[in-house]
Design an enzyme around this catalytic site. Structure first.
Site, PDB file in Angstrom:
ATOM      1  N   ASP A 242       8.051  16.180   3.057  1.00 18.61           N
ATOM      2  CA  ASP A 242       9.083  16.968   3.750  1.00 18.61           C
ATOM      3  C   ASP A 242       8.471  17.541   5.026  1.00 18.61           C
ATOM      4  O   ASP A 242       7.591  18.402   4.979  1.00 18.61           O
ATOM      5  CB  ASP A 242       9.564  18.091   2.833  1.00 18.61           C
ATOM      6  CG  ASP A 242      10.634  18.968   3.472  1.00 18.61           C
ATOM      7  OD1 ASP A 242      10.948  18.763   4.664  1.00 18.61           O
ATOM      8  OD2 ASP A 242      11.132  19.873   2.785  1.00 18.61           O
TER       9      ASP A 242
ATOM     10  N   HIS B 265      -4.689  -3.039   6.402  1.00 17.88           N
ATOM     11  CA  HIS B 265      -5.051  -2.938   4.982  1.00 17.88           C
ATOM     12  C   HIS B 265      -6.544  -2.705   4.773  1.00 17.88           C
ATOM     13  O   HIS B 265      -6.975  -2.245   3.712  1.00 17.88           O
ATOM     14  CB  HIS B 265      -4.608  -4.196   4.233  1.00 17.88           C
ATOM     15  CG  HIS B 265      -4.136  -3.914   2.835  1.00 17.88           C
ATOM     16  ND1 HIS B 265      -4.713  -2.944   2.044  1.00 17.88           N
ATOM     17  CD2 HIS B 265      -3.147  -4.453   2.093  1.00 17.88           C
ATOM     18  CE1 HIS B 265      -4.103  -2.922   0.867  1.00 17.88           C
ATOM     19  NE2 HIS B 265      -3.139  -3.808   0.887  1.00 17.88           N
TER      20      HIS B 265
END
Length: 464
Positions: free
Chosen positions: A408, A165
């Site tokens: 994609d 993080h």
């Protein structure tokens, strides 16, 4: 059968840059990176459905292209191939890349039911854990990211990324995956694969101003909280051993229905008190949080006078002065919270109450009231401690602004995207609906009975 019993690890390797570069590289952490230093890593999981996907096709074509395109992507995202390090003579950690550094890349195979894992129904939260790679961390060194690819023979595959993080916020993590997908999709075509301008990362830390040294204030906050000088992340913020997870959806019409109710209530309140109408943020984001937070508090059935702390993480890129480029990779977000009583949520006008309070927080952000607050981290850490004392915490991971379903790699858009790490924090997960209809998907983790109650409240609350 537990998913861990259906998973086989095939290999754990390291993907390095597609280059012979021998250049070392370092990058400092900003105050916004330091804010997130020891929080649990973010785990995002993308499922891709390919009916009749054979192991031969996967291992011969898909996997090599995923590896090669990841290597190409790391040329653009060089810091992510390195490590976060904290030498004894350094006042704070920094990012360091040396030749032959790379990203841990796990390949696994699962016989679990792909369709079951990717539907919106209720599942044991632990079912997804074996699909997630673990970050290697120690007191003085931590990996930036880890990747796991899991084949589901004759069903599809998944891509999981675990990110430290202190390195990536949600926008940066999503941008990295989309960049990887962009380059992978171009393999086999004429010309060298290249990134679109909006996917070309910007790493220059000088755009983040910190004249008063708030970064070191956060270093000291973390030391006081953990009692050690370490890059190891916190354990789970909440206990999650018996949790289940499910996905719920709000359509565009649902959100408009909630908006109409909220504005009607707030306008009536203004008329009663003879006040001028106040501008309220009635965005999809605010209305979704307000509605879901109310359902959560009711489902948890806490005491009416119990304390609830709720809020969200805001992107500051366009709000800082000067503004930070939208393609900046790193942390440029801060958490903002508001405290209230549980009864404020459970009363008839609870959704309107929460929407108004969230709107007030957004107005404060727009006025610059929360930028670089010295006490921001200490306040959050006090909140985390209070969760063990009966205080309810309501937060959110993800955003309706992230087009995660646009990733994609060449074999179609994801069937499902999950933020698995919400079962470490108790937050909800938000993303745009896959069908591009203007709706929102909400990932929720709760105890089983609470989930049953939440589902009922969620559906009933949308009825006329």
């Amino acid at each position: 059968m537990a998913l861990s019993n259906t998973l086989k690890i095939h290999e754990v390797t390291q993907v390095t840059l597609f280059s012979d570069s021998t250049t070392e590289f370092s990058l400092p952490l900003t105050l916004y990176d330091m804010f997130w230093l020891n929080f649990p890593p973010v785990e995002r999981l993308y499922f891709y459905q390919i009916t009749d996907l054979t192991p031969h096709f996967f291992y011969s074509f898909i996997l090599p292209d995923l590896k090669h395109s990841l290597s190409l992507t790391l040329l653009h995202y060089l810091p992510l191939a390195g490590n976060l390090i904290w030498p004894l003579d350094a006042p704070k950690p920094f990012i360091y890349y040396s030749p032959n550094d790379g990203v841990t890349f796990t390949v696994a195979e699962s016989t679990a039911d792909f369709n079951s894992l990717t539907d919106n129904g209720v599942h044991e939260a632990v079912e997804l854990h074996p699909l997630i790679p673990q970050l290697v961390t120690s007191d003085d060194k931590a990996a930036m990211i880890a990747i796991q690819i899991t084949l589901f023979p004759n069903q599809g595959f998944s891509i999981a990324i675990t990110s430290h993080h202190a390195i990536l916020d949600g926008k940066s993590s999503t941008m990295f995956i989309k960049s990887w997908a962009c380059l992978c999709k171009q393999l086999g075509k004429d010309g060298e694969p290249s990134l679109l301008p909006e996917l070309t990362p910007y790493f220059d830390r000088t755009v983040i101003k910190d004249p008063t040294g708030i970064d070191m204030e956060y270093v000291n906050n973390w030391f006081a909280y953990t009692n050690t000088r370490s890059l190891k992340v916190l354990p789970n913020v909440v206990q999650n051993t018996d949790w289940v997870r499910a996905t719920f959806e709000l359509t565009r019409d649902d959100i408009q229905k909630i908006r109409n109710r909220v504005l009607l209530i707030l306008n009536k309140d203004n008329e009663k008190e003879d006040k001028q109408p106040r501008q309220v943020h009635s965005s999809t984001f605010v209305l979704t949080l307000a509605y879901v937070f109310v359902c959560l508090v009711k489902a948890r059935r806490g005491a009416d006078n119990g304390r609830v702390v709720f809020g969200f993480t805001a992107d500051l890129r366009t709000r800082l002065e000067p503004p930070v480029p939208l393609n900046y990779v790193g942390n440029c977000v801060m958490s903002h919270f508001y405290a209230a009583k549980a009864r404020d949520f459970t009363e008839e006008n609870g959704v309107a109450f929460v929407a108004k309070k969230l709107s007030d927080v957004i107005k404060g952000i727009e006025r610059g009231e929360f930028e670089g607050k010295k006490d921001a981290l200490s306040e959050i850490l006090r909140l985390i401690k209070s969760l063990s004392e009966g205080v309810q915490g309501l937060g959110v991971a993800g955003s309706t602004q992230f087009d995660v379903y646009g990733s994609d790699f060449r074999w179609g858009r994801p069937k499902k995207v999950e933020i698995v790490s919400i079962d470490k924090s108790g937050a909800i997960a938000l993303t745009k609906s896959r069908d591009k209809s203007g709706g929102v998907e909400i990932g929720v983790v709760l105890k089983k009975q609470e989930m049953e109650d939440f589902a009922s409240l969620f559906v009933d609350g949308l009825k006329d």
